[in-house]
Design a protein around this motif. Structure first.
Motif, short mmCIF file in Angstrom:
data_model
loop_
_atom_site.label_atom_id
_atom_site.label_comp_id
_atom_site.label_asym_id
_atom_site.label_seq_id
_atom_site.Cartn_x
_atom_site.Cartn_y
_atom_site.Cartn_z
N MET A 324 0.83 -1.21 0.00
CA MET A 324 0.00 0.00 0.00
C MET A 324 0.87 1.26 0.00
N ILE A 325 2.05 1.17 0.61
CA ILE A 325 2.95 2.34 0.66
C ILE A 325 3.52 2.57 -0.75
N ALA A 326 3.91 1.49 -1.41
CA ALA A 326 4.43 1.62 -2.78
C ALA A 326 3.34 2.12 -3.71
N CYS A 327 2.11 1.66 -3.51
CA CYS A 327 0.98 2.09 -4.36
C CYS A 327 0.73 3.59 -4.20
N ALA A 328 0.71 4.06 -2.95
CA ALA A 328 0.51 5.50 -2.70
C ALA A 328 1.65 6.31 -3.32
N ALA A 329 2.86 5.78 -3.19
CA ALA A 329 4.04 6.48 -3.70
C ALA A 329 3.99 6.59 -5.22
N ALA A 330 3.50 5.54 -5.87
CA ALA A 330 3.44 5.56 -7.35
C ALA A 330 2.58 6.74 -7.81
N HIS A 331 1.45 6.92 -7.15
CA HIS A 331 0.56 8.02 -7.53
C HIS A 331 1.22 9.37 -7.27
N ARG A 332 1.81 9.50 -6.08
CA ARG A 332 2.48 10.77 -5.74
C ARG A 332 3.61 11.08 -6.74
N TYR A 333 4.35 10.05 -7.08
CA TYR A 333 5.49 10.26 -7.98
C TYR A 333 5.00 10.64 -9.38
N GLN A 334 3.98 9.91 -9.85
CA GLN A 334 3.46 10.19 -11.20
C GLN A 334 2.85 11.59 -11.28
#
Ligand code: KG4
Ligand code: ZN
Length: 362
Positions: A324-334
């Motif tokens: 879930m942390i990686a998933c949230a980070a993907a959105h923030r990064y994109q």
């Protein structure tokens, strides 16, 4: 894009590799439940030491299971807060070292944004806006999410979190730790109408919660309980392990079912009201307590009545995890909402009281 997620905010040491923010290649969780069980709750110092021992092996296992090397990782993501400061520091320090050494970007993630994001791993097209109920051991928050990444706080607990309450009741009854799953299981054998425990703030306009009263009510009730001969099961403040008897088990299961009903009723009623008073097109329930079977049933009923779909992550994604942390980070990064590159992230620090706000910039 491959993201390595790291989560150490409480008592789970977790690492995961997620591709393109959606495909979970690995999701490794080293639980510390056995360490904290003896104390009936998380001991921060022990949590911190255990993270130090376990984090590197957990990361190695996540890379191995995903069949990737560290050099193939594009972005490092880590829980920055909220949580136990010592526990967070272990994850943040190692994430900074990895990002620095590998020359990769680092994305700090709010733990609750991680929980909310867990829903996108299995339901990428959750309709927005939606109402999100985040119920865990540390939080009971209600958010209105206009769109992914935009959160308006509707309410939160003024005292204990719902999960904390499950854990404390289980501790009083010597059931074990964490209490939520144990209470959930035993409550299924009890009568949820046997006792009436308070539903705090149910008739108040606010979306805030309060769960300390129900916990005290359960404790008071337990102190007054007697067997058929009129002998008290518990005396004064001494909640020692009881001799197992069918009579006691029946009483205990009724207490648990009635307690659970009181907590679930408030969570569900406030979520329903939030849906009625907003433009919400869906309900999302996340966090450890989202595993609760009664909460799932009652919330689905509300969804049917209100004509909106209800989404829960699978249990493995409800409790703390790094996917879930990686998933949230993907959105923030994109979305270029927040990430650190080069030397800039060396300033990044663990933030035990981090609040969830809409937009961060670096
Ligand atoms: O999200 P989580 O893993 O950690 C925090 O961020 O706090 O949630 C852990 C909490 C614990 O309090 C645990 O007792 C509760 O979630 N929990 C449950 C159930 N499974 C876990 N509570 C009620 N019913 C369950 N089935
Ligand atoms: Zn959590």
């Amino acid at each position: 894009m491959l993201i390595l997620g790291i989560e150490t905010s409480c008592d789970e040491t977790a690492a995961a590799v997620v591709a393109d923010g959606i495909e979970v290649r690995s999701n490794i969780i080293a639980s510390q439940h056995a360490i904290h069980a003896a104390y009936g709750g998380v001991v921060p110092e022990l949590a911190c030491r255990s993270h130090i021992e376990n984090l590197q092996p957990v990361i190695n296992a996540a890379l191995e299971q995903a069949h990737v090397t560290l050099h193939e990782i594009d972005v490092i993501a880590v829980t920055q807060g909220p949580g136990l400061v010592g526990a967070l520091l272990v994850g943040v320090s190692l994430a900074k070292a990895l990002a620095y050494g590998l020359g990769k970007p680092l994305v700090p993630v709010h733990h609750l944004e991680g929980h909310i994001s867990s829903i996108y791993l299995e339901y990428p097209s959750v309709p927005s806006p939606y109402v999100a109920l985040v119920v865990s051991g540390g939080h009971s928050d209600l958010y209105y999410c206009q769109q992914r990444g935009h959160y308006v706080v509707l309410g939160r607990t003024r005292d204990d979190a719902a999960g904390e309450c499950f854990d404390k009741i289980a501790k009083m009854l010597h059931l074990g730790y964490p209490g939520g799953p144990l209470v959930d299981r035993l409550a299924q054998q009890g009568d949820s109408t046997a006792l009436h425990f308070p539903r705090a703030m149910l008739d108040k306009e606010t979306f805030d919660f309060s769960f300390s009263g129900v916990k005290t009510a359960v404790r008071t009730h337990m102190l007054q309980m007697t067997d058929v001969q009129g002998t008290r099961f518990f005396q004064d403040d001494m909640f020692w392990p009881l001799p197992v008897s069918l009579e006691w088990e029946r009483c205990r299961n009724n207490i648990l079912a009635s307690f659970q009903q009181a907590v679930v009723e408030v969570l569900v009623a406030k979520t329903r009201r939030a849906v009625e008073q907003t433009e919400a097109r869906a309900i999302v329930v996340v966090g450890g307590v989202a595993c609760n079977s009664t909460l799932r049933q009652e919330m689905c009923r509300v969804g049917e009545r209100e004509g909106v779909p209800v989404f829960f992550p699978s249990p493995i994604l409800c409790t703390d995890n790094a996917a879930m942390i990686a998933c949230a980070a993907a959105h923030r990064y994109q979305m270029a909402l927040q990430y650190y590159h080069g030397q800039c992230f060396l300033k990044l620090d663990a933030q035990p009281n981090l609040t969830l706000s809409n937009v961060h910039s670096c």
